[in-house]
Design an enzyme around this catalytic site. Structure first.
Site, mmCIF file in Angstrom:
data_model
loop_
_atom_site.group_PDB
_atom_site.id
_atom_site.type_symbol
_atom_site.label_atom_id
_atom_site.label_comp_id
_atom_site.label_asym_id
_atom_site.label_seq_id
_atom_site.Cartn_x
_atom_site.Cartn_y
_atom_site.Cartn_z
ATOM 1 N N GLU A 1 4.034 -3.363 17.301
ATOM 2 C CA GLU A 1 3.917 -4.815 17.173
ATOM 3 C C GLU A 1 4.892 -5.362 16.129
ATOM 4 O OE1 GLU A 1 1.573 -2.535 16.819
ATOM 5 O OE2 GLU A 1 -0.359 -3.143 17.691
ATOM 6 N N GLY B 1 -1.318 2.846 3.538
ATOM 7 C CA GLY B 1 -0.912 1.501 3.966
ATOM 8 C C GLY B 1 -1.757 0.418 3.333
ATOM 9 N N ARG B 2 -3.084 0.576 3.345
ATOM 10 C CA ARG B 2 -3.973 -0.463 2.824
ATOM 11 C C ARG B 2 -4.033 -0.482 1.300
ATOM 12 N NH1 ARG B 2 -6.098 3.257 5.935
ATOM 13 N NH2 ARG B 2 -7.496 4.833 5.036
ATOM 14 N N HIS C 1 -22.445 -24.130 7.030
ATOM 15 C CA HIS C 1 -22.628 -25.002 8.204
ATOM 16 C C HIS C 1 -22.358 -24.225 9.481
ATOM 17 C CE1 HIS C 1 -22.878 -28.482 5.502
ATOM 18 N NE2 HIS C 1 -21.982 -27.811 4.788
ATOM 19 N N LYS D 1 -3.905 2.993 20.507
ATOM 20 C CA LYS D 1 -2.446 2.827 20.621
ATOM 21 C C LYS D 1 -1.926 3.648 21.807
ATOM 22 C CE LYS D 1 -1.722 2.320 15.602
ATOM 23 N NZ LYS D 1 -1.115 2.930 14.397
ATOM 24 N N GLU E 1 -11.316 0.656 7.271
ATOM 25 C CA GLU E 1 -10.320 1.654 7.685
ATOM 26 C C GLU E 1 -10.367 2.857 6.742
ATOM 27 O OE1 GLU E 1 -5.747 1.222 7.793
ATOM 28 O OE2 GLU E 1 -6.354 0.784 9.850
ATOM 29 N N LYS F 1 5.354 0.886 6.732
ATOM 30 C CA LYS F 1 5.466 2.207 6.104
ATOM 31 C C LYS F 1 6.055 3.207 7.101
ATOM 32 C CE LYS F 1 2.583 5.913 4.247
ATOM 33 N NZ LYS F 1 1.187 6.374 4.009
HETATM 34 O O1 F6P Z 1 -2.633 1.353 12.697
HETATM 35 C C1 F6P Z 1 -3.231 1.302 11.430
HETATM 36 C C2 F6P Z 1 -2.134 1.155 10.394
HETATM 37 O O2 F6P Z 1 -1.393 2.352 10.302
HETATM 38 C C3 F6P Z 1 -2.677 0.772 9.036
HETATM 39 O O3 F6P Z 1 -3.225 1.858 8.343
HETATM 40 C C4 F6P Z 1 -1.447 0.192 8.401
HETATM 41 O O4 F6P Z 1 -1.724 -0.595 7.260
HETATM 42 C C5 F6P Z 1 -0.871 -0.641 9.572
HETATM 43 O O5 F6P Z 1 -1.241 0.100 10.756
HETATM 44 C C6 F6P Z 1 0.626 -0.870 9.520
HETATM 45 O O6 F6P Z 1 1.287 0.357 9.520
HETATM 46 P P1 F6P Z 1 2.851 0.376 9.108
HETATM 47 O O7 F6P Z 1 2.922 -0.124 7.686
HETATM 48 O O8 F6P Z 1 3.274 1.786 9.258
HETATM 49 O O9 F6P Z 1 3.564 -0.557 10.051
#
Ligand code: F6P
Length: 543
Positions: A216, A272-273, A391, A501, A358, A210
């Site tokens: 990463e 995002g979620r 288990h 971060k 979150e 987003k």
């Molecule tokens: O760091 C948390 C977060 O912003 C989440 O809320 C989100 O789903 C994820 O990292 C990925 O963010 P993006 O879609 O901006 O890469």
């Protein structure tokens, strides 16, 4: 039994009075066993489409539910729902709406849901389907004019968890459909293993982010781009034909080099979620096709309509939110364990963990007021495959000193499964739920005793299809939102992830520093400085 502080509401308000009445009743219920309650009240099941939710193995009686609903009404459940659908800025700290409901809406819903968002969502979904169709049919091909057979999806958190869940849950038996692979950023060994098995000329890559700023994700996309370019050889100038992107930051996507025709957008009014329903869900349409993707959206839309049409008493996501609040506030169950009895739902728990923790793992309310440590807004959610758990850690759920709020999830009809393994999964699921409630007393052998009287709920899906998984996900979204809203929590920001971060950026140069630390190390604590020294020394030793 811990009685939580009342949620933030004006003293002597209707909500605080309703909460006090509930708390008083909860104290009285403590003496009642779950089994006795179940006998007295009989099974309690809510049904929504192809899913039934059994919440009979709970201490709550009808009066407790009445008091919970009275509190929910006084605490503004109806107003919270209205505000979300109307597109109000319920994400207060970022002054944004939260309109994931618009992503699965029809044109005719525009009267009830922010109309502009509905129209934008439908237009972008139409673009996505057209792009997917052109890629699936071979109209759009790679730089060496080969058809794409495999999609590598790169994303993290909400940009990967929902799409992965749906692709795994609905994975078509047909081996000839286009394949999808989810890459967890920074996992080099998994990346090498996956790419070794793929043909770069026939591999499409979706970069879902987003913000298009997640370090990463962008690092991972760079690694895969390098692999694609190397594999294309002389045709590598056409590498961009192998990339699609889903983002709210299209300028950043363009700067990265992705072609406009292969950019799909999401918006800042989609958390995002909560974004799998947007273009972030590209892999779902790629893997399953537009019809299945549409059926999945329809399942979610059914729950949205349910939220608009049901009374509070019949509103399943609200009932689930209220039970979670009750268990955490009045039975002290801070831990929520979710156990799935179908391997196709192996990503259900990771998806829920982000959605619940979150969204509601916050220490201040929407007004910035501190929440009490006993706030029942968010459990520690964990769990996983139920058969394996039996288990492993179910021991502690049965015999540990403290209970957890346990939820089981099973599928009644699974035609693709061997009857015997399916039968064993169902019987184990029912047995574990029963065992938590009845426990076992073995006179003279305390080590073999189990206290029992431990609550659980059970989702039974008639079958696991697109509609069912869409309903399950939307129910969880609304449950989380209502739980947060009733307790004054903003379920749509996530400031808590920012500090880590920033510190990573500060520490990174120290990993590269020589043996003499540079001055910035002084800003670090003694433990971190010592760890950095050890890492540098150990790493240099192995060089
Ligand atoms: O760091 C948390 C977060 O912003 C989440 O809320 C989100 O789903 C994820 O990292 C990925 O963010 P993006 O879609 O901006 O890469």
């Amino acid at each position: 039994m811990s009685i939580a502080h009342a949620p933030p509401s004006a003293p002597e308000s209707a909500a605080s009075a309703a909460w006090a009445a509930l708390a008083s009743h909860a104290r009285g219920l403590a003496a009642h066993s779950i089994a006795a309650q179940l006998e007295g009240e009989g099974p309690r099941v809510s049904r929504l489409g192809p899913a039934s939710w059994d919440y009979g193995k709970q201490r709550l009686d009808a009066r407790a539910w009445e008091l919970l609903l009275a509190w929910a009404e006084a605490a503004g459940a109806t107003q919270a729902i209205e505000a979300m659908f109307a597109g109000e800025s319920i994400n207060r700290s970022e002054a944004r709406p939260a309109l994931h409901v618009a992503l699965r809406a029809h044109e005719e819903d525009a009267g009830d849901i922010a109309p502009e968002a509905v129209r934008d969502a439908i237009a972008e979904r139409t673009r996505m389907y057209a792009l997917v169709e052109s890629l699936r049919t071979g109209e759009r091909r790679g730089a060496t004019d080969r058809r794409f057979t495999d999609l590598v999806h790169i994303g993290i958190g909400g940009s990967a968890l929902g799409p992965r869940l749906v692709c795994e849950a609905l994975d078509p038996r047909s081996a000839d459909g286009p394949r999808v692979h989810f890459l967890d950023p920074l996992e080099d060994h998994a990346r090498h293993e996956l790419l070794a098995a793929l043909d770069p000329e026939r591999t499409l890559v979706c970069v879902a982010s987003k913000s298009f700023g997640t370090v990463e994700t962008l690092y991972e996309a760079e690694q895969v781009r390098a692999w694609i370019r190397a594999g294309l050889g002389e045709a590598q100038r056409g590498w961009a034909r192998h990339f699609v992107a889903a983002s709210a930051e299209l300028e950043a996507v363009r700067a990265w080099g992705i072609e406009a025709s292969q950019m799909l957008r999401t918006w800042d009014w989609v958390g995002g979620r909560y974004s799998a329903w947007s273009a972030v869900g590209f892999p779902i349409a790629w893997r399953l096709g537009a019809a299945q993707h549409g059926a999945w959206l329809e399942g979610a839309r059914e729950v949205d309509r349910h939220l608009r049409e049901a009374s509070l008493a019949e509103m399943l996501p609200l009932r689930r939110a209220l039970l979670g609040i009750y268990l955490q506030a009045f039975e002290g169950l801070d831990s929520q364990c979710v156990l799935t009895y179908d391997g196709r739902l192996r990503s259900w728990v990771p998806y829920l963990q982000q959605l619940f923790m979150e969204s509601n793992g916050k220490c201040v309310d929407v007004e910035g007021r501190a929440l009490p440590a006993s706030s029942p807004a968010s459990p520690w959610l964990w769990g996983g495959p139920g058969v394996a758990a039996q288990h492993a850690y179910l021991q502690q759920l049965h015999q540990g000193p403290r209970a957890a709020a346990v939820e089981f999830l099973a599928v009644v009809r699974d035609p693709g499964a061997a009857p015997e393994s399916h039968r064993q999964r169902l019987t184990n699921c029912l047995a574990q739920s029963r065992a938590l409630m009845i426990g076992r007393q073995v006179p003279g052998e305390p080590h073999r005793c189990m206290p029992g009287d431990r609550p659980s709920t059970l989702w039974l899906l008639d079958q696991l299809d697109a509609r069912a998984i869409g309903m399950l996900m939307a129910t969880a979204e609304h449950e989380v939102y209502l739980r947060g809203a009733l307790l004054g929590v903003n379920s749509f920001d996530q400031w808590g992830v920012e500090l880590g971060k920033g510190l990573a950026r500060e520490i990174a140069p120290q990993l590269d520093a020589g043996h003499d630390e540079d001055a910035s190390a002084d800003s670090l604590d003694a433990s971190t400085r010592d760890l950095l020294r050890r890492i540098r020394a150990q790493r240099d030793q192995s060089l």
